[in-house]
Write a protein that holds these residues in place. Sequence first.
Motif, PDB file in Angstrom:
ATOM      1  N   PHE A 162       0.847  -1.203   0.000  1.00 29.78           N
ATOM      2  CA  PHE A 162       0.000   0.000   0.000  1.00 29.78           C
ATOM      3  C   PHE A 162       0.883   1.254   0.000  1.00 29.78           C
ATOM      4  CE2 PHE A 162      -4.684  -0.507   1.226  1.00 29.78           C
ATOM      5  CZ  PHE A 162      -4.809  -1.685   0.513  1.00 29.78           C
ATOM      6  N   THR A 163       1.898   1.257   0.835  1.00 29.82           N
ATOM      7  CA  THR A 163       2.797   2.411   0.904  1.00 29.82           C
ATOM      8  C   THR A 163       3.504   2.634  -0.427  1.00 29.82           C
ATOM      9  OG1 THR A 163       3.153   2.097   3.279  1.00 29.82           O
ATOM     10  CG2 THR A 163       4.813   3.381   2.080  1.00 29.82           C
ATOM     11  N   ARG A 164       3.965   1.550  -1.035  1.00 36.37           N
ATOM     12  CA  ARG A 164       4.652   1.666  -2.324  1.00 36.37           C
ATOM     13  C   ARG A 164       3.748   2.279  -3.384  1.00 36.37           C
ATOM     14  NH1 ARG A 164       6.827  -3.775  -4.908  1.00 36.37           N
ATOM     15  NH2 ARG A 164       7.556  -4.006  -2.739  1.00 36.37           N
ATOM     16  N   ALA A 165       2.444   1.979  -3.284  1.00 34.67           N
ATOM     17  CA  ALA A 165       1.489   2.522  -4.264  1.00 34.67           C
ATOM     18  C   ALA A 165       0.988   3.912  -3.881  1.00 34.67           C
ATOM     19  CB  ALA A 165       0.306   1.569  -4.405  1.00 34.67           C
ATOM     20  N   GLY A 166       1.445   4.436  -2.749  1.00 32.90           N
ATOM     21  CA  GLY A 166       1.027   5.763  -2.326  1.00 32.90           C
ATOM     22  C   GLY A 166      -0.325   5.802  -1.641  1.00 32.90           C
ATOM     23  N   ILE A 167      -0.782   4.665  -1.164  1.00 37.78           N
ATOM     24  CA  ILE A 167      -2.066   4.603  -0.456  1.00 37.78           C
ATOM     25  C   ILE A 167      -1.784   4.838   1.026  1.00 37.78           C
ATOM     26  CG2 ILE A 167      -4.092   3.192   0.076  1.00 37.78           C
ATOM     27  CD1 ILE A 167      -3.420   1.575  -2.497  1.00 37.78           C
ATOM     28  N   THR A 168      -2.328   5.901   1.563  1.00 34.95           N
ATOM     29  CA  THR A 168      -1.981   6.303   2.934  1.00 34.95           C
ATOM     30  C   THR A 168      -2.982   5.838   3.983  1.00 34.95           C
ATOM     31  OG1 THR A 168      -3.085   8.427   2.586  1.00 34.95           O
ATOM     32  CG2 THR A 168      -0.714   8.314   2.111  1.00 34.95           C
ATOM     33  N   ALA A 169      -4.162   5.380   3.547  1.00 36.00           N
ATOM     34  CA  ALA A 169      -5.176   4.924   4.512  1.00 36.00           C
ATOM     35  C   ALA A 169      -6.002   3.818   3.880  1.00 36.00           C
ATOM     36  CB  ALA A 169      -6.083   6.088   4.926  1.00 36.00           C
ATOM     37  N   ALA A 170      -6.466   2.918   4.703  1.00 32.31           N
ATOM     38  CA  ALA A 170      -7.303   1.827   4.211  1.00 32.31           C
ATOM     39  C   ALA A 170      -8.625   2.389   3.685  1.00 32.31           C
ATOM     40  CB  ALA A 170      -7.573   0.834   5.330  1.00 32.31           C
ATOM     41  N   PRO A 171      -9.130   1.869   2.572  1.00 36.73           N
ATOM     42  CA  PRO A 171     -10.391   2.372   2.001  1.00 36.73           C
ATOM     43  C   PRO A 171     -11.570   2.145   2.947  1.00 36.73           C
ATOM     44  CG  PRO A 171      -9.207   0.990   0.422  1.00 36.73           C
ATOM     45  CD  PRO A 171      -8.535   0.821   1.740  1.00 36.73           C
ATOM     46  N   THR A 172     -12.471   3.094   2.985  1.00 42.38           N
ATOM     47  CA  THR A 172     -13.684   2.971   3.796  1.00 42.38           C
ATOM     48  C   THR A 172     -14.943   2.929   2.936  1.00 42.38           C
ATOM     49  OG1 THR A 172     -13.823   5.370   4.064  1.00 42.38           O
ATOM     50  CG2 THR A 172     -12.629   4.132   5.763  1.00 42.38           C
TER      51      THR A 172
END
Length: 430
Positions: A162-172
């Motif tokens: 997730f971090t590598r893809a730039g995702i900073t928070a889990a989807p809600t």
Amino acid sequence: MTTYLSRRTLLGLAGAGAGACLLSACGDDEPSDPNAPQTINWWHIQNTEPMLPVWAALASEYKAAHPNVTLDIQPLENEAFKAKLTTATQAGDPPDLFQSWGGGVLKQQVDAGLVKDITDDVKPWIGGLLPAALEPYTIDGKIYGVPFDIGMVGFWYNKDLFTRAGITAAPTTWTGLLDAVRQLKAAGITPIALAGKDKWPAHYYWSYLAMRVGGVGALQKAVDDKNFDSPDLVAAGDRLKELVDLQPFQKGFLGAAYGTPDGQAAAMGNGGAAMELMGQWAPAVQASSSTSKKGLGDKLGFFPFPTVDGGKGATTEVFGGGNGFAIGKDAPAATADFLKFLLSADNQRKSAQTGAVLPTVREAATAIPDANGKLLAETLASYTGFQLYLDQAYAPALGSQINDSVAELVAGNKSPAQIVKDITQVAKTV
């Protein structure tokens, strides 16, 4: 699973059988004298680390304290178990103690006279279990099985990917999940691992979407009305098709099983995919399926299935279930006592400490070892609605059709409108 356990728990790893002694026959030839030699045929699906040795050790401990009892143990992979149990029950010869998820499958076994009413046997100690865990095993006010594990399905994700893809928070939200899939693909990362061959993992998506679009009551209404061809359930399929159209799954997913070396759990455990939608057993199966046998460790995170914009369902409405055991109609007298032994607080703690089981005995909850397990247990504790796996909650023919139909949708062979018609056709016959 499927499940793990896999169903789910601890569902579906290919594993070697381990077991105990193979001595005398069982069934209605067993003596009624509790001190006479007795053999318990025990079939379970915890056929790999970490629960396989736990069950084996507990069996040895019970045997040492009860030298007149022999345990003939058959650990089986999930799909192999279901096939073998079907053959045995159709022949009217169920094992003495066997894996059960309760619900419609257990009810069918009850109606056929294949399992024992154990209400009186468990009455002295059943009050120590979580009431919600016992519901799928209670039919017409009588208890026909006891759960050793309870939990819910949700998304397990690789924090590093997730971090590598730039995702900073889990989807809600569902929209947020689709955006995360796009970001992962853009980063060259496989977003989701799926065991398309086993079918039951895919049915989790449609089931959850039905709950998020229509609310937890939508599925129950469909069963009561014998009609799954409703706008909400079609919309659930439309949302799933949005995901499928993004091609988020690993290469060869349609031929992948859950617990094989090239399957869904291994893809997660080896870091080959960023997410999987699976039950509480997922971390343990990821670890045992990975080449390192350690899995992701603290790199693994968990988040509940997201809400759908405009939907009637909430994240506090959960989909899942647990694992338990039912007792066959001709089981020897010692079987109920052995089940009590397995469900003691001390033995539930031993199971919980593996990270593969969320205990049903209240006193054992303190033994849950990891943050994800505790988060999952806390989420489940605050649930406002609960739906058992559809392929266990419903009559077997209907549950199988749902699995088949969702698999056809995921494979691109049928539309959301077509699959609810197919499911409805079977619903009218059960």
